[in-house]
Scaffold this motif. Structure first.
Motif, PDB file in Angstrom:
ATOM      1  N   SER A 167     -27.578  -9.079  48.180  1.00 34.16           N
ATOM      2  CA  SER A 167     -26.622  -9.148  47.079  1.00 34.16           C
ATOM      3  C   SER A 167     -25.549  -8.109  47.321  1.00 34.16           C
ATOM      4  O   SER A 167     -25.678  -7.245  48.215  1.00 34.16           O
ATOM      5  CB  SER A 167     -27.314  -8.886  45.734  1.00 34.16           C
ATOM      6  OG  SER A 167     -27.595  -7.510  45.573  1.00 34.16           O
ATOM      7  N   GLN A 168     -24.489  -8.147  46.505  1.00 31.65           N
ATOM      8  CA  GLN A 168     -23.402  -7.197  46.689  1.00 31.65           C
ATOM      9  C   GLN A 168     -23.865  -5.758  46.432  1.00 31.65           C
ATOM     10  O   GLN A 168     -23.242  -4.808  46.917  1.00 31.65           O
ATOM     11  CB  GLN A 168     -22.204  -7.580  45.807  1.00 31.65           C
ATOM     12  CG  GLN A 168     -22.494  -7.737  44.332  1.00 31.65           C
ATOM     13  CD  GLN A 168     -22.414  -6.446  43.562  1.00 31.65           C
ATOM     14  OE1 GLN A 168     -21.841  -5.479  44.034  1.00 31.65           O
ATOM     15  NE2 GLN A 168     -22.971  -6.435  42.367  1.00 31.65           N
ATOM     16  N   ASP A 169     -24.959  -5.561  45.713  1.00 32.72           N
ATOM     17  CA  ASP A 169     -25.478  -4.211  45.474  1.00 32.72           C
ATOM     18  C   ASP A 169     -26.065  -3.581  46.740  1.00 32.72           C
ATOM     19  O   ASP A 169     -26.274  -2.369  46.791  1.00 32.72           O
ATOM     20  CB  ASP A 169     -26.558  -4.245  44.387  1.00 32.72           C
ATOM     21  CG  ASP A 169     -25.985  -4.451  43.001  1.00 32.72           C
ATOM     22  OD1 ASP A 169     -24.880  -3.938  42.740  1.00 32.72           O
ATOM     23  OD2 ASP A 169     -26.623  -5.144  42.187  1.00 32.72           O
ATOM     24  N   ASP A 170     -26.359  -4.414  47.750  1.00 25.28           N
ATOM     25  CA  ASP A 170     -26.907  -3.898  49.004  1.00 25.28           C
ATOM     26  C   ASP A 170     -25.814  -3.402  49.950  1.00 25.28           C
ATOM     27  O   ASP A 170     -26.121  -2.850  51.009  1.00 25.28           O
ATOM     28  CB  ASP A 170     -27.705  -4.995  49.731  1.00 25.28           C
ATOM     29  CG  ASP A 170     -28.843  -5.539  48.903  1.00 25.28           C
ATOM     30  OD1 ASP A 170     -29.492  -4.740  48.208  1.00 25.28           O
ATOM     31  OD2 ASP A 170     -29.076  -6.768  48.942  1.00 25.28           O
ATOM     32  N   LEU A 171     -24.558  -3.594  49.595  1.00 23.68           N
ATOM     33  CA  LEU A 171     -23.442  -3.378  50.520  1.00 23.68           C
ATOM     34  C   LEU A 171     -22.573  -2.208  50.076  1.00 23.68           C
ATOM     35  O   LEU A 171     -22.329  -2.014  48.895  1.00 23.68           O
ATOM     36  CB  LEU A 171     -22.613  -4.665  50.606  1.00 23.68           C
ATOM     37  CG  LEU A 171     -21.471  -4.725  51.599  1.00 23.68           C
ATOM     38  CD1 LEU A 171     -21.356  -6.143  52.186  1.00 23.68           C
ATOM     39  CD2 LEU A 171     -20.145  -4.352  50.949  1.00 23.68           C
ATOM     40  N   VAL A 172     -22.122  -1.448  51.070  1.00 20.64           N
ATOM     41  CA  VAL A 172     -21.179  -0.351  50.848  1.00 20.64           C
ATOM     42  C   VAL A 172     -19.988  -0.558  51.776  1.00 20.64           C
ATOM     43  O   VAL A 172     -20.150  -0.952  52.941  1.00 20.64           O
ATOM     44  CB  VAL A 172     -21.843   1.016  51.124  1.00 20.64           C
ATOM     45  CG1 VAL A 172     -20.802   2.115  51.307  1.00 20.64           C
ATOM     46  CG2 VAL A 172     -22.778   1.387  49.982  1.00 20.64           C
ATOM     47  N   ARG A 316      -8.797  -0.286  58.482  1.00 15.43           N
ATOM     48  CA  ARG A 316     -10.049   0.453  58.621  1.00 15.43           C
ATOM     49  C   ARG A 316     -11.045   0.027  57.550  1.00 15.43           C
ATOM     50  O   ARG A 316     -11.570   0.846  56.785  1.00 15.43           O
ATOM     51  CB  ARG A 316      -9.814   1.974  58.557  1.00 15.43           C
ATOM     52  CG  ARG A 316      -8.752   2.520  59.483  1.00 15.43           C
ATOM     53  CD  ARG A 316      -8.962   2.160  60.950  1.00 15.43           C
ATOM     54  NE  ARG A 316     -10.277   2.534  61.445  1.00 15.43           N
ATOM     55  CZ  ARG A 316     -11.084   1.714  62.100  1.00 15.43           C
ATOM     56  NH1 ARG A 316     -10.728   0.457  62.333  1.00 15.43           N
ATOM     57  NH2 ARG A 316     -12.252   2.119  62.519  1.00 15.43           N
ATOM     58  N   ILE A 317     -11.317  -1.258  57.478  1.00 12.98           N
ATOM     59  CA  ILE A 317     -12.257  -1.806  56.507  1.00 12.98           C
ATOM     60  C   ILE A 317     -13.526  -2.242  57.225  1.00 12.98           C
ATOM     61  O   ILE A 317     -13.482  -3.080  58.126  1.00 12.98           O
ATOM     62  CB  ILE A 317     -11.659  -3.001  55.746  1.00 12.98           C
ATOM     63  CG1 ILE A 317     -10.415  -2.569  54.960  1.00 12.98           C
ATOM     64  CG2 ILE A 317     -12.698  -3.616  54.815  1.00 12.98           C
ATOM     65  CD1 ILE A 317     -10.699  -1.588  53.851  1.00 12.98           C
ATOM     66  N   GLY A 318     -14.652  -1.661  56.820  1.00 13.10           N
ATOM     67  CA  GLY A 318     -15.940  -2.048  57.372  1.00 13.10           C
ATOM     68  C   GLY A 318     -16.958  -2.237  56.259  1.00 13.10           C
ATOM     69  O   GLY A 318     -16.693  -1.903  55.096  1.00 13.10           O
ATOM     70  N   PHE A 319     -18.118  -2.768  56.627  1.00 15.69           N
ATOM     71  CA  PHE A 319     -19.168  -3.053  55.660  1.00 15.69           C
ATOM     72  C   PHE A 319     -20.505  -2.614  56.235  1.00 15.69           C
ATOM     73  O   PHE A 319     -20.785  -2.849  57.408  1.00 15.69           O
ATOM     74  CB  PHE A 319     -19.242  -4.550  55.340  1.00 15.69           C
ATOM     75  CG  PHE A 319     -17.902  -5.240  55.300  1.00 15.69           C
ATOM     76  CD1 PHE A 319     -16.969  -4.918  54.330  1.00 15.69           C
ATOM     77  CD2 PHE A 319     -17.574  -6.196  56.251  1.00 15.69           C
ATOM     78  CE1 PHE A 319     -15.742  -5.537  54.294  1.00 15.69           C
ATOM     79  CE2 PHE A 319     -16.345  -6.831  56.232  1.00 15.69           C
ATOM     80  CZ  PHE A 319     -15.423  -6.494  55.241  1.00 15.69           C
ATOM     81  N   VAL A 320     -21.322  -2.015  55.400  1.00 15.73           N
ATOM     82  CA  VAL A 320     -22.692  -1.659  55.782  1.00 15.73           C
ATOM     83  C   VAL A 320     -23.638  -2.305  54.786  1.00 15.73           C
ATOM     84  O   VAL A 320     -23.483  -2.122  53.570  1.00 15.73           O
ATOM     85  CB  VAL A 320     -22.908  -0.138  55.782  1.00 15.73           C
ATOM     86  CG1 VAL A 320     -24.323   0.187  56.283  1.00 15.73           C
ATOM     87  CG2 VAL A 320     -21.868   0.568  56.634  1.00 15.73           C
ATOM     88  N   VAL A 321     -24.613  -3.058  55.282  1.00 14.58           N
ATOM     89  CA  VAL A 321     -25.631  -3.669  54.426  1.00 14.58           C
ATOM     90  C   VAL A 321     -26.939  -2.938  54.673  1.00 14.58           C
ATOM     91  O   VAL A 321     -27.429  -2.879  55.806  1.00 14.58           O
ATOM     92  CB  VAL A 321     -25.792  -5.170  54.717  1.00 14.58           C
ATOM     93  CG1 VAL A 321     -26.782  -5.793  53.744  1.00 14.58           C
ATOM     94  CG2 VAL A 321     -24.441  -5.887  54.624  1.00 14.58           C
ATOM     95  N   ALA A 322     -27.490  -2.357  53.615  1.00 11.55           N
ATOM     96  CA  ALA A 322     -28.711  -1.558  53.724  1.00 11.55           C
ATOM     97  C   ALA A 322     -29.952  -2.435  53.641  1.00 11.55           C
ATOM     98  O   ALA A 322     -29.937  -3.495  53.014  1.00 11.55           O
ATOM     99  CB  ALA A 322     -28.753  -0.516  52.611  1.00 11.55           C
ATOM    100  N   PRO A 323     -31.059  -2.000  54.244  1.00 15.89           N
ATOM    101  CA  PRO A 323     -32.327  -2.722  54.073  1.00 15.89           C
ATOM    102  C   PRO A 323     -32.907  -2.462  52.687  1.00 15.89           C
ATOM    103  O   PRO A 323     -32.459  -1.574  51.953  1.00 15.89           O
ATOM    104  CB  PRO A 323     -33.211  -2.126  55.174  1.00 15.89           C
ATOM    105  CG  PRO A 323     -32.646  -0.773  55.438  1.00 15.89           C
ATOM    106  CD  PRO A 323     -31.176  -0.862  55.175  1.00 15.89           C
TER     107      PRO A 323
END
Length: 468
Positions: A167-172, A316-323
């Motif tokens: 979900s979007q809550d997993d992403l920064v 400089r736009i990136g995305f990190v999805v956490a476990p």
């Protein structure tokens, strides 16, 4: 509709969306389309003009952003009242596109350079739209709730990536992929001297990010399928490794793909030894070939991606999805480190990622890269060249006797800049005699082809300073 059709057909050659926008703007100015006039639905006008619905939607968006038109949800698009119309956000004259290199200047193949197929206009329009946002989004510190539209847009961007339940809550949001890798390391590494594992040839940013937090970097042997699981198992045990950084979809620099069966073996080692896996997916511009490590390792797999190789690196736009279970730790690292992205920048990212023209732009970028790849293969294909049409670089293994660093220097003397294999390995390691050739689609195809022939001439006729 006849008024729009006639004016559209009379426009000079150029981008269709711009010709349509000018035609409608002229019709409004000449009162042929009066205030309050409802414009045709996007699909109807597209069929009449024999253009794509995306082209019409882009023209409508431009005119709505500048105030010539107004859109009402559920009702349609209308000619706006000029009394209430804001001044145009952007000038009407065409903007310049990316400039190609001077024919006599060195051509850089060090990092990929994107062709402009509308990204510049998308970014300009996005900044103009964000400039009209309410003052509270321009005057206050960013908040997590304020980033929600950007996170949702990013998750939609990653829709073709098999991430497992997400979900979007997993992403920064991060400042590009490199910042994203640093966030992962700060979130999951512990102790005074944590160990990070990398492929024996790997993206140099892994090593640089690890060095910043004083982690030790150990390289893992590879074969033609990627990391060797038995070697990974032994090194993870010996060094009590906490994190593996890898690029299974597009290995940088060799272009190889780690097949699904090998990924599953690596995931089993990670579960047994308890280390995290950070997947760098920034170079992929085509379809996925297998599951992500986040899907294979729901409690240990991190996913890092960005728009730098497919839309623009300038934002400089990136995305990190956490476990699972690591979302709050990732958010804490980002918020304590830099308070998150600037709110206007996140809003620009949202505008770009939700543009109705984005799919067309991405298709055009991929098609352009494929043209340049084919040109390189036509010239250098008789040598040991590894390539894929949807990867913006090639890997050239030099014939026996050649030395990569000397070859790079010789290439510089003939106006071509490359990266040697040494740059992708740990400093004390032996490396293959190979070079990476990144695609520069900001020079003409003719210039690119000429540069490839210069490299071919070097390979065919090695000077004594290179051959041993």
């Amino acid at each position: 509709m006849d008024t729009i059709s006639e004016r559209y057909e009379s426009q000079p050659s150029g981008p269709k969306y711009r010709a349509l926008a000018i035609a409608i703007r002229e019709a409004v100015s000449e009162k042929e389309l009066p205030v309050g006039q409802k414009l045709p639905p996007v699909r109807d006008l597209a069929w009449r003009l024999q253009i794509t619905p995306g082209t019409v939607a882009r023209a409508y968006t431009i005119l709505t952003d500048e105030g010539t038109l107004m859109a009402e949800v559920g009702r349609g698009t209308y000619v706006a009242d000029p009394v209430k119309r804001p001044r145009p956000l952007l000038p009407e004259a065409p903007w310049p596109t990316v400039q190609t290199s001077d024919p006599d200047a060195p051509i850089s193949f060090v990092s990929p350079k994107l062709p402009d197929h509308g990204q510049c206009d998308m970014v300009r329009q996005a900044f103009a739209q964000v400039a009209m946002h309410p003052a509270d989004r321009l005057m206050n510190y960013p908040s997590r709730s304020g980033f929600k539209p950007a996170r949702e847009a990013a998750l939609n961007w990653l829709a073709d990536t098999p991430l497992g339940a997400v979900s979007q809550d997993d992403l920064v949001l991060s400042h590009g992929g490199q910042n994203g890798i640093g966030l992962v390391m700060q979130a999951c590494l512990r102790g005074t001297k944590p160990v990070v594992l990398v492929e024996e040839l790997s993206y140099p940013g892994f090593r640089r990010a690890a060095e910043l937090i004083r982690a030790e970097v150990i390289d893992v042997p590879m074969d033609d399928k990627g990391i060797i699981p038995d070697a990974l198992d032994e090194l993870a045990r010996r060094y009590d490794a906490q994190l593996l950084c890898t690029s299974p979809e597009v290995h940088n620099p060799t272009v190889l793909v780690t097949p699904q069966s090998r990924r599953e073996e690596i995931a089993r080692v990670a579960r047994r030894r308890g280390f995290h896996v950070a997947e760098d997916d920034c170079y992929r511009i085509g379809a996925r070939t297998g599951q992500s490590y986040r899907a294979l390792l729901p409690q240990q797999g991190w996913h890092v991606a960005s728009i730098s190789k497919s839309i623009t690196p300038a934002l400089r736009i990136g995305f990190v999805v956490a476990p699972d279970g690591w979302q709050s730790e990732l958010r804490r690292v980002a918020e304590h480190g830099f308070f998150g992205l600037a709110q206007p920048l996140a809003d620009v990212a949202t505008q770009v990622l939700t543009s109705p023209d984005l799919d067309r732009v991405l298709d055009a970028v991929r098609a352009d890269y494929a043209r340049y790849i084919r040109s390189a293969v036509n010239v250098l294909g008789s040598y040991d060249l590894t390539w894929r049409q949807d990867v913006p670089f090639l890997w050239l293994s030099l014939p026996q006797g050649w030395r990569a660093v000397s070859f790079v220097r010789a290439a510089e003397r003939v106006g071509v800049q490359l990266r040697a294999a040494d740059e992708f390995a740990l400093r004390d390691k032996r490396t293959p005699h190979a070079v990476r050739i990144a695609i520069n689609a900001q020079v003409s195809l003719e210039q690119f082809d000429q540069a490839m022939h210069r490299l071919r001439d070097l390979l065919d006729n090695p000077p004594e300073s290179i051959a041993i």
